[in-house]
Scaffold this motif. Structure first.
Motif, PDB file in Angstrom:
ATOM      1  N   VAL A   1       0.886  -1.296   0.022  1.00 54.08           N
ATOM      2  CA  VAL A   1      -0.049   0.009  -0.219  1.00 54.08           C
ATOM      3  C   VAL A   1       0.748   1.146   0.060  1.00 54.08           C
ATOM      4  CG1 VAL A   1      -1.730   1.175   1.285  1.00 54.08           C
ATOM      5  CG2 VAL A   1      -2.032  -1.128   1.260  1.00 54.08           C
ATOM      6  N   LYS A   2       1.950   1.435   0.609  1.00 53.44           N
ATOM      7  CA  LYS A   2       2.880   2.318   0.680  1.00 53.44           C
ATOM      8  C   LYS A   2       3.475   2.802  -0.768  1.00 53.44           C
ATOM      9  CE  LYS A   2       5.942   1.332   3.719  1.00 53.44           C
ATOM     10  NZ  LYS A   2       7.082   1.508   4.427  1.00 53.44           N
ATOM     11  N   SER A   3       3.653   1.756  -1.388  1.00 51.57           N
ATOM     12  CA  SER A   3       4.298   1.791  -2.491  1.00 51.57           C
ATOM     13  C   SER A   3       3.284   2.774  -3.632  1.00 51.57           C
ATOM     14  CB  SER A   3       4.778   0.588  -3.402  1.00 51.57           C
ATOM     15  OG  SER A   3       3.631  -0.252  -3.711  1.00 51.57           O
ATOM     16  N   ILE A   4       2.079   2.626  -3.183  1.00 50.92           N
ATOM     17  CA  ILE A   4       0.933   3.304  -4.064  1.00 50.92           C
ATOM     18  C   ILE A   4       0.484   4.681  -3.701  1.00 50.92           C
ATOM     19  CG2 ILE A   4      -1.474   3.124  -4.594  1.00 50.92           C
ATOM     20  CD1 ILE A   4      -1.247   0.152  -4.942  1.00 50.92           C
ATOM     21  N   VAL A   5       0.604   4.698  -1.962  1.00 46.63           N
ATOM     22  CA  VAL A   5       0.050   5.898  -1.826  1.00 46.63           C
ATOM     23  C   VAL A   5       1.335   7.133  -1.645  1.00 46.63           C
ATOM     24  CG1 VAL A   5      -1.425   4.965  -0.365  1.00 46.63           C
ATOM     25  CG2 VAL A   5       0.795   5.480   0.611  1.00 46.63           C
ATOM     26  N   GLU A   6       2.474   6.663  -1.846  1.00 46.85           N
ATOM     27  CA  GLU A   6       3.524   7.601  -1.935  1.00 46.85           C
ATOM     28  C   GLU A   6       3.818   7.982  -3.179  1.00 46.85           C
ATOM     29  OE1 GLU A   6       6.974   5.374  -0.388  1.00 46.85           O
ATOM     30  OE2 GLU A   6       6.334   6.111   1.888  1.00 46.85           O
ATOM     31  N   ASN A   7       3.072   7.392  -4.445  1.00 43.54           N
ATOM     32  CA  ASN A   7       3.186   7.840  -5.734  1.00 43.54           C
ATOM     33  C   ASN A   7       1.731   8.223  -5.932  1.00 43.54           C
ATOM     34  OD1 ASN A   7       5.713   6.871  -6.335  1.00 43.54           O
ATOM     35  ND2 ASN A   7       5.231   5.115  -6.482  1.00 43.54           N
ATOM     36  N   SER A   8       0.910   9.016  -5.091  1.00 40.78           N
ATOM     37  CA  SER A   8      -0.307   9.597  -5.312  1.00 40.78           C
ATOM     38  C   SER A   8      -0.306  10.917  -5.881  1.00 40.78           C
ATOM     39  CB  SER A   8      -0.836   9.627  -3.967  1.00 40.78           C
ATOM     40  OG  SER A   8      -0.318  10.662  -3.253  1.00 40.78           O
ATOM     41  N   VAL A   9      -1.251  11.451  -6.418  1.00 42.23           N
ATOM     42  CA  VAL A   9      -1.242  12.809  -7.289  1.00 42.23           C
ATOM     43  C   VAL A   9      -0.735  13.824  -6.285  1.00 42.23           C
ATOM     44  CG1 VAL A   9      -2.766  14.738  -8.062  1.00 42.23           C
ATOM     45  CG2 VAL A   9      -3.121  12.038  -8.326  1.00 42.23           C
ATOM     46  N   GLY A  10      -0.830  13.827  -5.017  1.00 39.92           N
ATOM     47  CA  GLY A  10      -0.326  14.851  -4.361  1.00 39.92           C
ATOM     48  C   GLY A  10       0.986  14.913  -3.694  1.00 39.92           C
ATOM     49  N   ASN A  11       1.834  13.673  -4.520  1.00 41.97           N
ATOM     50  CA  ASN A  11       3.193  13.700  -4.217  1.00 41.97           C
ATOM     51  C   ASN A  11       3.801  13.904  -5.762  1.00 41.97           C
ATOM     52  OD1 ASN A  11       3.347  13.270  -1.647  1.00 41.97           O
ATOM     53  ND2 ASN A  11       2.928  11.128  -1.777  1.00 41.97           N
ATOM     54  N   LEU A  12       3.220  14.684  -6.682  1.00 45.38           N
ATOM     55  CA  LEU A  12       3.673  14.679  -8.087  1.00 45.38           C
ATOM     56  C   LEU A  12       5.345  15.237  -8.063  1.00 45.38           C
ATOM     57  CD1 LEU A  12       0.721  16.384  -9.972  1.00 45.38           C
ATOM     58  CD2 LEU A  12       1.795  14.416 -10.439  1.00 45.38           C
ATOM     59  N   ASP A  13       5.465  16.290  -7.117  1.00 45.22           N
ATOM     60  CA  ASP A  13       6.922  16.596  -7.301  1.00 45.22           C
ATOM     61  C   ASP A  13       7.976  15.485  -7.056  1.00 45.22           C
ATOM     62  OD1 ASP A  13       5.940  18.875  -7.897  1.00 45.22           O
ATOM     63  OD2 ASP A  13       5.860  19.594  -5.759  1.00 45.22           O
ATOM     64  N   ARG A  14       7.715  14.644  -6.320  1.00 45.95           N
ATOM     65  CA  ARG A  14       8.435  13.374  -5.967  1.00 45.95           C
ATOM     66  C   ARG A  14       8.622  12.585  -7.313  1.00 45.95           C
ATOM     67  NH1 ARG A  14       6.420  11.712  -0.047  1.00 45.95           N
ATOM     68  NH2 ARG A  14       6.742  13.769   0.856  1.00 45.95           N
ATOM     69  N   LEU A  15       7.729  12.494  -8.258  1.00 48.40           N
ATOM     70  CA  LEU A  15       7.559  11.623  -9.323  1.00 48.40           C
ATOM     71  C   LEU A  15       8.762  11.826 -10.391  1.00 48.40           C
ATOM     72  CD1 LEU A  15       3.828  10.833  -9.199  1.00 48.40           C
ATOM     73  CD2 LEU A  15       5.686   9.746  -8.118  1.00 48.40           C
ATOM     74  N   THR A  16       9.146  10.976 -11.485  1.00 49.45           N
ATOM     75  CA  THR A  16       9.995  11.282 -12.335  1.00 49.45           C
ATOM     76  C   THR A  16       9.334  10.689 -13.507  1.00 49.45           C
ATOM     77  OG1 THR A  16      11.132   9.406 -12.221  1.00 49.45           O
ATOM     78  CG2 THR A  16      12.113  11.327 -10.977  1.00 49.45           C
ATOM     79  N   THR A  17       9.644  11.337 -15.063  1.00 52.02           N
ATOM     80  CA  THR A  17       9.335  10.372 -15.956  1.00 52.02           C
ATOM     81  C   THR A  17      10.208   9.801 -16.628  1.00 52.02           C
ATOM     82  OG1 THR A  17       9.114  12.557 -17.053  1.00 52.02           O
ATOM     83  CG2 THR A  17       7.204  11.598 -16.234  1.00 52.02           C
ATOM     84  N   ASP A  18      11.662   9.759 -16.113  1.00 51.70           N
ATOM     85  CA  ASP A  18      12.970   9.060 -16.588  1.00 51.70           C
ATOM     86  C   ASP A  18      12.606   7.719 -17.158  1.00 51.70           C
ATOM     87  OD1 ASP A  18      14.050  11.487 -16.039  1.00 51.70           O
ATOM     88  OD2 ASP A  18      14.698  10.755 -14.229  1.00 51.70           O
ATOM     89  N   ASP A  19      13.204   7.343 -18.179  1.00 49.60           N
ATOM     90  CA  ASP A  19      13.040   6.160 -18.660  1.00 49.60           C
ATOM     91  C   ASP A  19      13.486   5.082 -17.514  1.00 49.60           C
ATOM     92  OD1 ASP A  19      12.213   6.857 -20.867  1.00 49.60           O
ATOM     93  OD2 ASP A  19      14.086   6.772 -22.148  1.00 49.60           O
ATOM     94  N   ASP A  20      14.593   5.309 -16.686  1.00 48.42           N
ATOM     95  CA  ASP A  20      14.911   4.272 -15.741  1.00 48.42           C
ATOM     96  C   ASP A  20      14.044   4.252 -14.606  1.00 48.42           C
ATOM     97  OD1 ASP A  20      17.036   3.959 -17.387  1.00 48.42           O
ATOM     98  OD2 ASP A  20      18.373   5.354 -16.502  1.00 48.42           O
ATOM     99  N   ASN A  21      13.242   5.235 -14.115  1.00 47.14           N
ATOM    100  CA  ASN A  21      12.542   5.198 -13.290  1.00 47.14           C
ATOM    101  C   ASN A  21      10.988   5.850 -13.317  1.00 47.14           C
ATOM    102  OD1 ASN A  21      11.733   4.819 -10.361  1.00 47.14           O
ATOM    103  ND2 ASN A  21      12.748   6.747  -9.863  1.00 47.14           N
ATOM    104  N   GLU A  22      10.401   5.431 -14.240  1.00 46.66           N
ATOM    105  CA  GLU A  22       9.205   6.015 -14.688  1.00 46.66           C
ATOM    106  C   GLU A  22       8.037   5.655 -13.722  1.00 46.66           C
ATOM    107  OE1 GLU A  22       6.862   6.672 -19.046  1.00 46.66           O
ATOM    108  OE2 GLU A  22       7.809   4.701 -18.571  1.00 46.66           O
TER     109      GLU A  22
END
Length: 627
Positions: A500-521
């Motif tokens: 569950v943590k792996s999903i909630v930590e990638n929620s919409v509210g955490n957009l700044d933490r997300l990347t769209t790099d090919d290695d870690n999309e």
């Protein structure tokens, strides 16, 4: 307007006549359409048709994870004696409750009388009140019989990653949680919960259930429906099912898609006046898109169940066949005969016709008959083709109402036999990146309340809770989280499993933490709820060492890890006393010396009492020492 006697005609009568005519027209449209489809043989049509006007029998399943499940199973087997005592009504006396043989361990029962009769008949008032009480307490869950089939077919096990793509109102999700061994919590059962043995702790962290719905209000309804399941591995998300994020793969997926619902006419007769053949045709593209996305989210070797409560082949066989054509190298249909013994069903259709709405009684038999100017709204996937037998469409099953006194239902079960092809993967990545950028643009418009680790928000509070209840600080640091809106003063604290943590930590509210790099999309999930609430702040008028109490829904999970403020009770008389304490009671008034002494030596705050019987810890009750 005047009637035959010259009097003013009643407006109510006109409205009633209009409603009656609307129902009759809907029934005629239904009859014409399905007679043309040859859904049943001519000699059994009358039986099928007449059954549609008989109310459904009341059914329920027993929650196997509830501490009272064994007792309830025994009571169900004794209901025959109750019905035998109803001497005045022969029809009810002869309607003896029976278990659904295809449901595992005879945990689903049918009363063979409708909910309306059960509710209105005074002679059955005690039975009705009993069922309502057991349903509200979580011992049983009322649900239409055929609606129980998809979770049964998925055969989920602890450790599975499960996705319910169209979850609301939540009855099937509840079944899935129960099968995974979720602890069922109930305030109506006098705050009694089950404590699982320690071997189940590993399963709690490995399992995952994602309940998704496209309607945010229905997501909140899901939270309300599922809160009695003390489950740290559930996430409720708000996505259109056909656009669900493709970042995570699941080994069990349920696609109970939106449909015309004409299989529920026995339960919802109001559908007659709204029944049109083109309703199914209009839903076909959405159903197809949802099932395609479900196949893309499935792990290799995973299983997916596609289901509708519709009898219409354009919503059923047509959708399944088109998906098999588009994913021919990746998925295959599974024969479910051996999984549903004692269930009567029909094989999937290999021929059907598509309604021509330009003519009242017109049908198209093939796509070539569709005029060019109408082909945009009538796609070729609606029509049967010569490859249906090769696709194994006969492995689909259709349940008809008159076969076993149920509603109508359709089910197809898939297995993923190989990985996605390169073309499919490139398309998914394109959709993913496009959706990611769209989410970044509209993120400020989305009402989102992301989770934060409690160790990040307030480490001193985490240490206080860990010391007060004798909990492992490192464990709490990894699993306790709070919502961002509580950051000023933490009000609610949740326990989340690793999945569950792996999903909630990638929620919409955490957009700044997300990347769209090919290695870690990554892709931002719209998380409405996750995990299980374990602690909440209390406003005390007296001095307390820890101003956070244990919440009932999280008590079974926390009690397993507590080394303080956990009291064991062996005397059944003492235990019954604790169960019946509803209001504030003075410690001096407690009639049991050992219990009174123990509480006098305990500081204010939550205390968990655990009833032990022959070295087993079966039940617990949470109480609050207030002063």
């Amino acid at each position: 307007m005047l009637d035959k006697q010259g009097n003013g005609a009643s407006t109510d009568n006109r409205d009633n006549d209009c409603a009656h005519n609307t129902v009759e027209r809907g029934q005629q449209r239904f009859k014409t359409y399905y007679e043309e489809q040859e859904l049943v043989d001519e000699e059994e049509w009358n039986h099928f048709w007449n059954t549609l006007f008989v109310p459904l029998p009341a059914c329920f399943w027993i929650s196997q994870s509830h501490p009272s499940s064994t007792r309830m199973s025994a009571l169900c087997k004794q209901l025959e004696a109750y019905f035998s005592s109803v001497e005045e009504v022969d029809s009810i006396k002869s309607s003896i409750p029976y278990p659904l043989k295809w449901f595992p361990n005879e945990l689903a029962w049918c009363l063979n009388i409708s909910r309306q009769v059960l509710k209105r008949d005074e002679k059955l008032s005690k039975l009705h009140d009993f069922i309502v009480e057991q349903n509200s307490s979580g011992v049983i869950n009322r649900q239409e019989a055929v609606s129980m089939l998809p979770p049964v077919l998925l055969q989920v096990q602890p450790g599975d990653k499960v996705l319910d793509m169209c979850a609301a109102p939540g009855s099937k999700t509840a079944q899935l949680l129960d099968m995974l061994g979720a602890k069922n919590y109930s305030a109506a059962e006098r705050q009694v919960c089950t404590i699982r043995l320690s071997k189940d702790i590993v399963d709690i962290h490995e399992s995952l259930v994602v309940a998704n719905d496209s309607n945010l209000k229905r997501c909140w309804m899901l939270i309300h429906q599922l809160k009695r399941f003390s489950c740290p591995y559930i996430v409720i998300t708000n996505h259109e099912a056909q656009k669900f994020p493709v970042g995570m793969r699941f080994n069990r997926i349920l696609c109970d898609v939106p449909c015309s619902g004409d299989g529920t006419l026995r339960k919802s007769p109001d559908l007659w006046k709204r029944w049109y053949a083109d309703t199914g045709m209009n839903l076909h593209p959405l159903q197809l898109a949802i099932l395609l996305r479900g196949c893309d989210l499935l792990e290799t070797g995973g299983k997916l169940v596609y289901s509708t409560c519709s009898l219409n082949p354009v919503e059923n066989e047509a959708v399944v066949a088109e998906v098999l054509r588009r994913r021919s190298t990746q998925i295959s249909l599974i024969n479910v005969d051996n999984l549903l013994s004692n269930l009567k069903f029909r094989r999937g259709l290999t021929s059907w016709k598509v309604k021509n709405n330009a003519e009242e009684f017109g049908f198209f038999t093939c796509y070539e008959e569709v005029p060019l100017h109408r082909r945009k709204k009538i796609p070729p996937s609606l029509f049967p083709k010569d490859d249906l037998k090769d696709l194994g469409i006969d492995k689909c099953i259709r349940i008809l109402p008159h076969d076993q006194d149920t509603g109508g239902f359709f089910i197809a079960m898939f297995e993923k036999v190989s990985r996605d092809t390169q073309d499919t993967w490139q398309k998914l990545r394109f959709d993913k990146e496009k959706a990611y950028m769209k989410t970044r643009r509209i993120s400020r418009l989305i009402s989102d309340d992301p989770f934060e680790r409690l160790s990040t928000v307030n480490i001193s509070l985490l240490k206080t809770i860990a010391y007060f209840y004798g909990l492992d600080e490192e464990l709490l640091s990894n699993h306790l989280m709070t919502r961002t809106s509580d950051a000023g003063r933490v009000r609610r604290i949740y326990y989340l499993s690793e999945q569950v943590k792996s999903i909630v930590e990638n929620s919409v509210g955490n957009l700044d933490r997300l990347t769209t790099d090919d290695d870690n999309e990554k892709y931002p999930y719209r998380v409405v709820h996750g995990g299980i609430r374990c602690f909440e702040a209390v406003d005390c008028k007296y001095q307390v060492e820890c101003p956070y109490r244990i919440v009932f829904e999280g008590a079974p999970l926390i009690a397993l890890r507590m080394s303080k403020r956990l009291e064991y009770v062996e005397d059944e008389e003492v235990w019954n006393f604790l169960l019946h304490v509803k209001d504030v009671i003075k410690i001096a008034e407690i009639p049991f010396i050992n219990l009174r002494t123990s509480l006098e030596q305990t500081s204010p705050g939550s205390v968990i009492f655990c009833f032990t019987n022959e070295s087993t810890k079966d039940y617990l009750v949470r109480m609050e020492r207030v002063g």
